[in-house]
Scaffold this motif. Structure first.
Motif, short mmCIF file in Angstrom:
data_model
loop_
_atom_site.label_atom_id
_atom_site.label_comp_id
_atom_site.label_asym_id
_atom_site.label_seq_id
_atom_site.Cartn_x
_atom_site.Cartn_y
_atom_site.Cartn_z
N ALA A 55 40.96 48.64 42.37
CA ALA A 55 41.18 48.97 40.97
C ALA A 55 39.99 48.61 40.09
O ALA A 55 39.63 49.36 39.17
CB ALA A 55 42.42 48.24 40.46
N ALA A 56 39.37 47.47 40.33
CA ALA A 56 38.35 46.97 39.40
C ALA A 56 36.99 46.74 40.03
O ALA A 56 36.05 46.38 39.32
CB ALA A 56 38.83 45.67 38.77
N GLY A 57 36.86 46.92 41.33
CA GLY A 57 35.60 46.60 42.00
C GLY A 57 35.58 45.12 42.39
O GLY A 57 36.48 44.36 42.05
N PRO A 58 34.53 44.72 43.11
CA PRO A 58 34.46 43.31 43.55
C PRO A 58 34.29 42.37 42.36
O PRO A 58 33.38 42.54 41.55
CB PRO A 58 33.19 43.30 44.44
N ILE A 59 35.17 41.39 42.26
CA ILE A 59 35.09 40.39 41.18
C ILE A 59 35.10 39.01 41.83
O ILE A 59 36.08 38.64 42.50
CB ILE A 59 36.25 40.53 40.19
N ALA A 60 34.02 38.27 41.64
CA ALA A 60 33.86 36.98 42.31
C ALA A 60 34.42 35.85 41.45
O ALA A 60 34.69 36.02 40.26
CB ALA A 60 32.38 36.73 42.60
N PHE A 61 34.63 34.70 42.09
CA PHE A 61 34.97 33.41 41.49
C PHE A 61 36.41 33.30 41.00
O PHE A 61 36.94 32.19 40.98
CB PHE A 61 34.02 33.06 40.32
N VAL A 62 37.06 34.39 40.62
CA VAL A 62 38.45 34.27 40.18
C VAL A 62 39.32 33.79 41.34
O VAL A 62 40.12 32.86 41.21
CB VAL A 62 38.98 35.60 39.62
N GLY A 63 39.14 34.42 42.50
CA GLY A 63 39.92 34.04 43.67
C GLY A 63 39.55 32.67 44.22
O GLY A 63 40.35 32.05 44.92
N LEU A 64 38.36 32.20 43.92
CA LEU A 64 37.93 30.88 44.39
C LEU A 64 38.35 29.78 43.41
O LEU A 64 38.87 28.74 43.81
CB LEU A 64 36.41 30.87 44.56
N ALA A 65 38.10 30.01 42.12
CA ALA A 65 38.29 28.94 41.13
C ALA A 65 39.73 28.79 40.67
O ALA A 65 40.19 27.66 40.43
CB ALA A 65 37.38 29.20 39.93
N ALA A 66 40.46 29.91 40.51
CA ALA A 66 41.82 29.82 39.96
C ALA A 66 42.73 28.92 40.80
O ALA A 66 43.47 28.08 40.24
CB ALA A 66 42.42 31.22 39.82
N PRO A 67 42.72 29.02 42.15
CA PRO A 67 43.59 28.12 42.92
C PRO A 67 43.23 26.64 42.76
O PRO A 67 44.12 25.78 42.72
CB PRO A 67 43.38 28.58 44.37
N HIS A 68 41.93 26.34 42.65
CA HIS A 68 41.53 24.94 42.47
C HIS A 68 41.99 24.41 41.11
O HIS A 68 42.49 23.29 41.00
CB HIS A 68 40.01 24.82 42.60
N ALA A 69 41.82 25.23 40.07
CA ALA A 69 42.30 24.81 38.75
C ALA A 69 43.81 24.65 38.75
O ALA A 69 44.35 23.69 38.17
CB ALA A 69 41.87 25.85 37.71
N ALA A 70 44.50 25.57 39.43
CA ALA A 70 45.97 25.48 39.50
C ALA A 70 46.41 24.24 40.26
O ALA A 70 47.41 23.59 39.91
CB ALA A 70 46.53 26.74 40.16
N ARG A 71 45.66 23.91 41.32
CA ARG A 71 46.03 22.76 42.14
C ARG A 71 45.95 21.45 41.35
O ARG A 71 46.69 20.50 41.62
CB ARG A 71 45.14 22.72 43.37
N LEU A 94 29.52 34.42 35.54
CA LEU A 94 28.69 33.55 34.69
C LEU A 94 29.49 32.35 34.17
O LEU A 94 28.97 31.24 34.08
CB LEU A 94 28.14 34.36 33.50
N VAL A 95 30.74 32.57 33.81
CA VAL A 95 31.58 31.50 33.27
C VAL A 95 32.25 30.71 34.38
O VAL A 95 32.35 29.47 34.32
CB VAL A 95 32.64 32.08 32.31
N GLY A 96 32.68 31.40 35.43
CA GLY A 96 33.44 30.74 36.48
C GLY A 96 32.63 29.78 37.31
O GLY A 96 33.13 28.72 37.69
N ALA A 97 31.38 30.11 37.56
CA ALA A 97 30.55 29.25 38.41
C ALA A 97 30.37 27.85 37.82
O ALA A 97 30.66 26.85 38.49
CB ALA A 97 29.21 29.91 38.68
N PRO A 98 29.90 27.72 36.56
CA PRO A 98 29.75 26.36 36.02
C PRO A 98 31.07 25.62 35.85
O PRO A 98 31.12 24.39 36.00
CB PRO A 98 29.06 26.59 34.67
N VAL A 99 32.14 26.34 35.53
CA VAL A 99 33.45 25.68 35.41
C VAL A 99 33.88 25.12 36.76
O VAL A 99 34.37 23.99 36.86
CB VAL A 99 34.50 26.67 34.88
#
Length: 320
Positions: A240-256, A302-307
């Motif tokens: 639907a949106a093309g490859p989008i990085a960091f959301v799948g990596l960072a969101a579970p860690h923040a949720a945890r 750009l935002v997800g990596a430093p967060v």
């Protein structure tokens, strides 16, 4: 809700928040502002929520499947498979629209993920043993490298293909309408339901295979169903949106950090944070380079990596 309302109001043609709200609850087709919101921004906002939720949930599942805190959906070759299929479709059929690319990206993602699972031992029913996890990671890396080489070869030698492909590969929600939303929504909802269905078994197996089996969780069934959920969610989001990085990596860690490792709470929280992250990235991308836009995939990276680095350095990431 606030992010969703901002997503409806912000853009190259900004509208007041009240107009955006009325476009949803009391639509007046004679109002140009409401017309823009209803026809363009409502489906875009809904798609951002679905894609973000899919990526966040898929990331949590991949990390549980591989017991690897740095795993994300691309590990299964989803992005590389979708890119290879999209490039092939552009080269051979001249496909250029988001809706036209969607079935090819979906098929490429699913095929690559199935190949990775087969080479990684998943289709043999090996279960999430230590050896299978290592094989899965190696298979995903190998398939991704091969497919990326194919994609690079085509785009380097075919400038016309590259011009179309570069608009997809950066990850964007721009130009996605109701047609894309209607294809994506059932897949994402099915993947989310399947993910919630295996949450209890993942929690049981996190205590160990023997303890999990004693609690009634089947190692093989849980492994296969989790892998299927990851493929459906990742493929639908990427298509639907093309490859989008960091959301799948960072969101579970923040949720945890909010819910702990129990998947019954972690998966819904990952979906919610993934949706909020991508929605925020899409809104920010519309206002930082007015009247043009910065694609959501670029803003998310750009935002997800430093967060993510901040979370890790402050030791706030809970264990798997």
């Amino acid at each position: 809700m606030l992010l969703a309302l901002l997503s409806l109001a912000v853009g190259s043609h900004p509208v007041p928040l009240g107009t955006a709200w009325h476009a949803v609850v009391a639509f007046d087709p004679a109002d140009d502002g409401q017309l823009v919101v209803r026809t363009l921004r409502v489906p875009r906002t809904a798609l951002a929520v679905l894609v973000g939720a899919a990526l966040g949930t898929a990331g949590a599942l991949v990390q549980a499947l591989t017991r690897n805190p740095l795993a994300e959906p691309g590990l299964l070759g989803v992005n590389a498979g979708a890119a290879a299929a999209v490039v092939t479709a552009i080269l051979t059929l001249g496909v250029s629209t988001p809706l036209g690319r969607l079935p090819f990206a979906l098929a490429g993602s699913a095929a690559a993920a199935a190949l990775v699972l087969a080479l990684g031992g998943g289709l043999r029913g090996g279960g999430p043993g230590g050896g299978s996890r290592v094989q899965l990671v190696l298979a995903g890396t190998a398939i991704s490298v091969v497919l990326a080489a194919y994609t690079s070869t085509v785009t380097i030698n075919e400038p016309d293909v590259f011009d179309v492909f570069r608009l997809w590969v950066v990850g964007s929600l721009q130009g996605r309408g109701t047609d894309v939303l209607l294809v994506t929504a059932p897949l994402v909802l099915a993947g989310l339901l399947l993910a919630l269905g295996v949450a209890g078994s993942l929690d049981a197996l996190a205590l160990g295979a023997d303890t999990g089996a004693a609690l009634g969780a089947s190692v093989r069934r849980t492994w296969v169903l989790t892998a299927v959920a990851v493929v459906v969610l990742s493929a639908a989001a990427t298509a639907a949106a093309g490859p989008i990085a960091f959301v799948g990596l960072a969101a579970p860690h923040a949720a945890r950090t909010l819910t702990g490792p129990a998947h019954r709470r972690l998966l819904p929280a990952s979906a919610l944070l993934g949706a909020c992250t991508l929605l925020a990235a899409d809104v920010v991308g519309r206002v930082v380079a007015v009247p043009s836009e910065v694609q959501a995939g670029i803003v998310a990276a750009l935002v997800g990596a430093p967060v993510f680095v901040h979370l890790v350095r402050n030791r706030r990431v809970a264990g798997l």
